[in-house]
Design a protein around this motif. Structure first.
Motif: not given
Lengths: 208, 206
Positions: A43, A46, A121-124, A126-127, A129, B96, B100, B103-105
């Motif tokens: 992270r 990144e 910037y969006v680091l993380g 889980k919205e 898809p 990593y 990313k 992602g949510p999958y």
């Protein structure tokens, strides 16, 4: 199987679930302990990598880390962006909060006196898809660049008219509002510290 | 004992083609449609799903005699969720960028019906050896299905396979194939093809 329900049956029925939950919890804790450092390192890499994008002109290798105490009383590590000539041109501020599905972590770039947002910037995340995950797209994120920080950002569903307005993503109003709220909180929390005095913050050695 | 189900070898072979999780059982459609726009994400997803499937099968088989009928689904879900979280952490630590991209999958593997159906059908009833063979067979079958769809989509959509250029540079690249509609189109055609082959086989055998 007895037909009469017994009240003290719960433990007899559920002991396996409880035992497995404890066992799995222990296993996951071990995984987190052994891999957590590596994930944090990824992270951090990144974060450094996107600093030139968040504060245009910044040089990745010249970035300094500062540990400051925000208005909420918590210490936080922020990044001082420096350009090729050694000029201090901005800050990169990490923030996070609840999104629609799960936690959203962001990095917000602001200029040296934190009066203007220079990038997001969006680091993380889980919205959802196909809907909410467009918050990572540059179409959405580029709206934030150039916004003033004198008043909080507001999310609208039509074309923005006021300078502090962000257009929500179609079908993902909550995700859009979450990102804007996180940006607002992050900047509100750190604005005073940044303006107060940069000299009270000492660079910290490289560490996790 | 109660080993009246299929043998380990039958389970293994069934998982690959005769009972292929995607083409014959139509399970796990979410990753099949969502991450098959290239071979790399598809194979990472297949590996993560395979890891969870095999581990969950082994774990369920180990504790199958202790399961209470009305709590079994809870135990399956708990087991699967644990292994998915481990897979998610491993991906975030060592791959990593891929983590990313998926992602949510990756967390969504928890709700992949393929895994819970194998716990229910096979490993909660049969021994460790059979469950292991079943897990490996199904994982291979799933990987094969993802690979077939991802190959078609990546080659037609980008002219490459695993990121390596395979079609001449003059190939225009059918953009739609790497977008969501391409997944439905490819899945539909391949499902039809598999069905057609099955019918031909059945007619020949008759």
């Amino acid at each position: 199987m007895s037909t009469a329900p017994k009240k003290n049956n719960y433990l007899a029925d559920g002991w396996l679930v409880i035992l497995l939950a404890l066992l799995y919890g222990g296993g996951l804790a071990a995984v987190q302990v052994s891999l957590g450092g590596r994930i944090a390192e990824n992270r951090k890499n990144e974060t450094y990598h996107v600093i030139p994008e968040l504060v245009p002109g910044a040089v990745e290798a010249k970035t300094e880390e500062h540990t400051v105490t925000g208005s909420n009383g918590k210490t936080i590590k922020i990044y001082k962006a420096i350009d090729a000539s050694g000029q201090h041109i901005g800050w990169v501020l990490p923030g996070g909060g609840q999104g629609f599905a799960d936690r959203i972590d962001i990095l917000a770039g602001v200029n040296a006196d934190a009066r203007q947002i220079t990038g997001l910037y969006v680091l993380g995340q889980k919205e959802t898809p196909g809907l909410g995950d467009y918050i990572t797209g540059s179409d959405f994120r580029s709206q934030y660049a150039g916004k003033p920080t004198d008043q909080p950002l507001a999310v609208v569903k039509t074309d923005p008219t006021a300078p502090n307005e962000i257009r929500a993503l179609t079908g993902a109003t909550i995700s859009s509002e979450s990102v804007s709220a996180i940006v607002n909180d992050t900047i509100a929390n750190l604005k005073d510290v940044i303006n107060e005095n940069a000299s009270t913050t000492a660079p910290v050695p490289d560490q996790i | 004992m109660s080993n009246d189900g299929p043998t380990a070898l039958e389970r293994f072979i069934n998982g690959i083609l005769p009972e292929n999780p995607v083409y014959r059982q139509l399970l796990g459609m979410c990753p099949v449609l969502a991450v098959t726009n290239g071979m790399k994400p598809a194979m990472t997803m297949a590996a993560a799903t395979g890891f969870v499937l095999i581990c969950a099968n082994l774990m369920t088989s180990l504790i199958r005699k202790l399961l209470k009928p009305h709590l079994r689904i809870l135990v399956f879900t708990l087991t699967i969720a644990t292994f998915v979280t481990i897979a998610d952490k491993i991906l975030a630590a060592f791959m990593y960028d891929m983590s990313k991209q998926l992602g949510p999958y990756v967390p969504l593997i928890i709700v992949n019906c393929l895994i819970i159906s194998r716990c229910e059908i096979c490993s909660s009833k049969q021994g460790i050896g059979v469950s292991l063979a079943d897990g490996i067979g199904m994982a291979l079958g799933f990987a094969l299905a993802l690979a077939s769809i991802a190959s078609v989509r990546e080659i037609l959509g980008m002219g490459s396979w695993f990121g390596i250029q395979v079609l001449p540079a003059a190939w225009p690249g059918w953009g739609i194939m790497v977008l969501p509609p391409g997944a439905f189109i490819t899945l539909g055609f391949l499902l039809g093809l598999v069905e057609w082959i099955q019918h031909r086989k059945a007619r020949k055998a008759a």
